[in-house]
Design a protein around this motif. Structure first.
Motif, PDB file in Angstrom:
ATOM      1  N   UNK A 155      59.564  32.494  11.613  1.00 25.14           N
ATOM      2  CA  UNK A 155      60.318  32.006  11.603  1.00 25.14           C
ATOM      3  C   UNK A 155      60.004  32.631  10.109  1.00 25.14           C
ATOM      4  N   UNK A 156      59.071  32.740   9.475  1.00 27.92           N
ATOM      5  CA  UNK A 156      58.878  33.383   7.863  1.00 27.92           C
ATOM      6  C   UNK A 156      57.965  34.847   8.249  1.00 27.92           C
ATOM      7  N   UNK A 184      72.471  31.542   6.570  1.00 25.84           N
ATOM      8  CA  UNK A 184      73.094  31.191   7.302  1.00 25.84           C
ATOM      9  C   UNK A 184      71.456  30.580   8.491  1.00 25.84           C
ATOM     10  N   UNK A 185      71.089  31.295   8.195  1.00 24.77           N
ATOM     11  CA  UNK A 185      69.735  30.723   9.117  1.00 24.77           C
ATOM     12  C   UNK A 185      68.409  30.221   8.489  1.00 24.77           C
ATOM     13  N   UNK A 186      68.083  29.555   6.996  1.00 26.00           N
ATOM     14  CA  UNK A 186      67.365  29.166   6.915  1.00 26.00           C
ATOM     15  C   UNK A 186      65.977  29.320   7.071  1.00 26.00           C
ATOM     16  N   UNK A 187      64.460  28.845   6.607  1.00 27.92           N
ATOM     17  CA  UNK A 187      63.466  28.765   7.620  1.00 27.92           C
ATOM     18  C   UNK A 187      63.848  27.029   7.779  1.00 27.92           C
ATOM     19  N   UNK A 188      63.706  26.445   7.634  1.00 27.97           N
ATOM     20  CA  UNK A 188      64.505  24.659   7.796  1.00 27.97           C
ATOM     21  C   UNK A 188      64.873  24.479   8.844  1.00 27.97           C
ATOM     22  N   UNK A 189      66.361  25.106   9.387  1.00 32.46           N
ATOM     23  CA  UNK A 189      66.988  25.528  10.584  1.00 32.46           C
ATOM     24  C   UNK A 189      65.874  26.011  11.480  1.00 32.46           C
ATOM     25  N   UNK A 207      69.359  36.100  14.061  1.00 33.54           N
ATOM     26  CA  UNK A 207      68.795  35.482  13.264  1.00 33.54           C
ATOM     27  C   UNK A 207      67.549  36.304  12.535  1.00 33.54           C
ATOM     28  N   UNK A 208      66.965  37.312  13.269  1.00 30.91           N
ATOM     29  CA  UNK A 208      66.315  38.188  12.424  1.00 30.91           C
ATOM     30  C   UNK A 208      66.919  39.349  12.241  1.00 30.91           C
ATOM     31  N   UNK A 209      67.269  38.983  11.034  1.00 29.40           N
ATOM     32  CA  UNK A 209      68.266  39.833   9.539  1.00 29.40           C
ATOM     33  C   UNK A 209      68.237  39.179   8.620  1.00 29.40           C
ATOM     34  N   UNK A 210      68.048  40.716   7.466  1.00 27.72           N
ATOM     35  CA  UNK A 210      67.679  39.714   6.221  1.00 27.72           C
ATOM     36  C   UNK A 210      68.983  39.053   6.200  1.00 27.72           C
ATOM     37  N   UNK A 211      70.549  39.838   6.045  1.00 17.44           N
ATOM     38  CA  UNK A 211      71.625  39.202   5.830  1.00 17.44           C
ATOM     39  C   UNK A 211      71.670  37.810   6.149  1.00 17.44           C
ATOM     40  N   UNK A 212      70.968  37.244   7.071  1.00 15.84           N
ATOM     41  CA  UNK A 212      71.416  35.796   7.767  1.00 15.84           C
ATOM     42  C   UNK A 212      70.797  35.181   7.248  1.00 15.84           C
ATOM     43  N   UNK A 213      69.883  35.624   5.794  1.00 17.67           N
ATOM     44  CA  UNK A 213      69.016  34.312   5.757  1.00 17.67           C
ATOM     45  C   UNK A 213      69.725  33.212   5.297  1.00 17.67           C
ATOM     46  N   UNK A 230      64.975  30.557  25.419  1.00 14.91           N
ATOM     47  CA  UNK A 230      64.740  30.066  24.339  1.00 14.91           C
ATOM     48  C   UNK A 230      65.661  29.138  23.660  1.00 14.91           C
ATOM     49  N   UNK A 231      64.481  29.298  23.127  1.00 16.54           N
ATOM     50  CA  UNK A 231      65.271  28.047  22.150  1.00 16.54           C
ATOM     51  C   UNK A 231      66.058  28.320  20.517  1.00 16.54           C
ATOM     52  N   UNK A 232      66.103  29.337  20.555  1.00 14.42           N
ATOM     53  CA  UNK A 232      67.752  29.118  19.615  1.00 14.42           C
ATOM     54  C   UNK A 232      68.509  27.966  20.113  1.00 14.42           C
ATOM     55  N   UNK A 233      68.925  27.423  19.294  1.00 12.73           N
ATOM     56  CA  UNK A 233      70.047  26.289  19.982  1.00 12.73           C
ATOM     57  C   UNK A 233      71.353  26.819  20.035  1.00 12.73           C
ATOM     58  N   UNK A 234      70.941  25.581  21.689  1.00 15.10           N
ATOM     59  CA  UNK A 234      72.187  25.530  22.167  1.00 15.10           C
ATOM     60  C   UNK A 234      72.140  27.146  23.601  1.00 15.10           C
ATOM     61  N   UNK A 235      71.102  27.311  23.958  1.00 12.87           N
ATOM     62  CA  UNK A 235      70.746  28.972  24.434  1.00 12.87           C
ATOM     63  C   UNK A 235      70.785  28.119  25.595  1.00 12.87           C
ATOM     64  N   UNK A 236      68.620  28.496  25.365  1.00 11.90           N
ATOM     65  CA  UNK A 236      68.369  28.041  26.258  1.00 11.90           C
ATOM     66  C   UNK A 236      68.245  29.046  27.634  1.00 11.90           C
ATOM     67  N   UNK A 237      68.586  30.016  27.634  1.00 11.65           N
ATOM     68  CA  UNK A 237      68.309  30.939  28.434  1.00 11.65           C
ATOM     69  C   UNK A 237      67.032  31.047  28.747  1.00 11.65           C
ATOM     70  N   UNK A 238      66.704  30.897  30.578  1.00 15.04           N
ATOM     71  CA  UNK A 238      65.744  31.464  31.497  1.00 15.04           C
ATOM     72  C   UNK A 238      65.008  32.664  31.360  1.00 15.04           C
ATOM     73  N   UNK A 239      63.808  33.187  30.158  1.00 14.96           N
ATOM     74  CA  UNK A 239      62.930  34.641  29.959  1.00 14.96           C
ATOM     75  C   UNK A 239      62.260  34.999  30.887  1.00 14.96           C
ATOM     76  N   UNK A 240      62.236  34.152  31.928  1.00 18.73           N
ATOM     77  CA  UNK A 240      61.547  35.395  32.655  1.00 18.73           C
ATOM     78  C   UNK A 240      62.107  35.503  33.904  1.00 18.73           C
TER      79      UNK A 240
END
Length: 378
Positions: free
Chosen positions: A53-54, A97-102, A89-95, A26-36
């Motif tokens: 992202x967009x 907190x999680x902008x595209x640049x981040x 982060x895939x939530x309209x209400x979190x835009x 997982x590429x989300x910050x500090x997660x790194x969970x194995x996806x397999x």
């Protein structure tokens, strides 16, 4: 969360590139969970989400009228993530907190780390060796994470776990049986865990981290000797880290020769604290020739850099030679250490079994009110 049945069909090459560049994590910050891998059953599976992202649809998080249609299948706009992070982060209400640049930064940092780690050459890998009483306790400064941070970027862990040769005895350290049991345990563990890797594993470098009584650290050093390609690390108090620091000031260790020529020879290591001669004579008697290795300001946190430890190795080697030349081949060196953990290990490493005098190592014991004999190195 915006829903759209006409989700873009991501090309197979882009999917492959996402898995490669993310390392399947997982590429989300500090997660790194194995996806397999299923976290509970350890079954292999694909639990990855390809997140935009967009957003690709109007009303989605971070939708942009220009960029969204242009980048809906583009690698640069896609992240490989787990379900939990996808929902975060895939939530309209979190835009806000999680902008595209981040998110773009998260993706870039993760991919750079994966590229760096997968590009490690064999000669940059090192076995992390932990020796101490509190191995495996997360609260201890002696743990795999702290050690990994210390060796980067010069070396990288050869395995996803350390080589552990921890102390085992429940006996108290004032008893002779304690030292005999711990010495035997160290030798057995060293043979099974460290010596086993020598010549059999593709990685032959060792990074040494020790937190144990000084006589046992010296013994560990003798087992390593100069046969192992190794670097020894020191735990610093300020700042609290095992990482070697860049210190501009020099530490000049010095030898203070004995003023007498008795056959009972003592060598004090006055590096962390001073040791008065009367404490030595309480153990060895008045007719003792007392040598010292010290420096201008003995304290618990003086040793900061690799250069400081190199200077100690040089002066320790010189002292062993001078004592032998002056007092003869048939004496034993009685060693009284007040020294950082790294110097204790390095003393053992510079001692040569075929050339140097035997040593008896002492340890300060409050219960006994002074120094006690512990181990003989011969």
């Amino acid at each position: 969360m915006a829903k759209n049945v006409n989700r873009p069909n991501i090309p197979p090459k882009v999917k492959t590139n996402l898995w490669r560049s993310s390392g399947g994590r997982c590429q989300f910050n500090n997660c790194n969970t194995p996806l397999w891998l299923h976290k509970a059953t350890m079954d292999q599976m694909n639990k990855a989400y390809i997140a935009h992202i967009f957003a690709f649809s109007k009303g989605g998080a971070r939708y942009d009228e220009v960029k969204s249609p242009l980048l809906e299948k583009d690698f640069s706009n896609l992240m490989l993530v787990c379900d939990e992070c996808h929902r975060t982060f895939d939530d309209k209400s979190k835009e806000e907190e999680y902008p595209a640049d981040r998110l773009i930064t998260m993706k870039r940092v993760h991919e750079e780390r994966i590229e760096l780690l997968t590009g490690i050459a064999p000669d940059m890998r090192s076995h992390i060796l932990l020796f101490g009483a509190k191995i495996g306790q997360n609260a201890s400064p002696l743990n795999f994470h702290s050690a990994t941070q210390a060796i980067l970027p010069n070396y990288y862990p050869s395995m996803p776990r350390p080589v552990e040769i921890g102390m085992q005895s429940a006996l108290e350290d004032h008893a002779e049986s304690y030292w005999l049991a711990e010495e035997e345990n160290l030798i057995i563990k060293f043979k099974s865990e460290v010596q086993y890797l020598k010549g059999k594993h593709e990685t032959q470098h060792f990074s040494i981290f020790g937190l144990a009584p000084q006589p046992l650290l010296i013994k560990l050093g003798t087992l390593l000797g100069d046969l192992y390609d190794a670097e020894v690390y020191q735990l610093h108090r300020e700042p609290t880290t095992w990482k070697w620091l860049d210190q501009k000031y020099d530490v000049k260790h010095q030898i203070v020769p004995a003023s007498t020529d008795h056959k009972v020879v003592a060598l004090k290591f006055e590096l962390s604290a001073t040791i008065t001669d009367d404490r030595i004579k309480n153990s060895l008697g008045e007719e003792s020739s007392i040598w010292s290795i010290t420096h201008s300001s003995p304290n618990n946190d003086y040793l900061k850099s690799r250069l400081h430890l190199q200077d100690f190795r040089r002066i320790a080697r010189k002292a062993l030679d001078q004592i032998k030349a002056r007092h003869g081949e048939d004496v034993i060196i009685h060693v009284f250490p007040a020294m950082p953990v790294s110097t204790a290990i390095e003393l053992g490493r510079v001692w040569m079994p075929k050339a140097d005098l035997a040593m008896i190592i002492y340890d300060q014991n409050r219960r006994e009110g002074g120094f006690i004999k512990t181990l003989k190195i011969s």
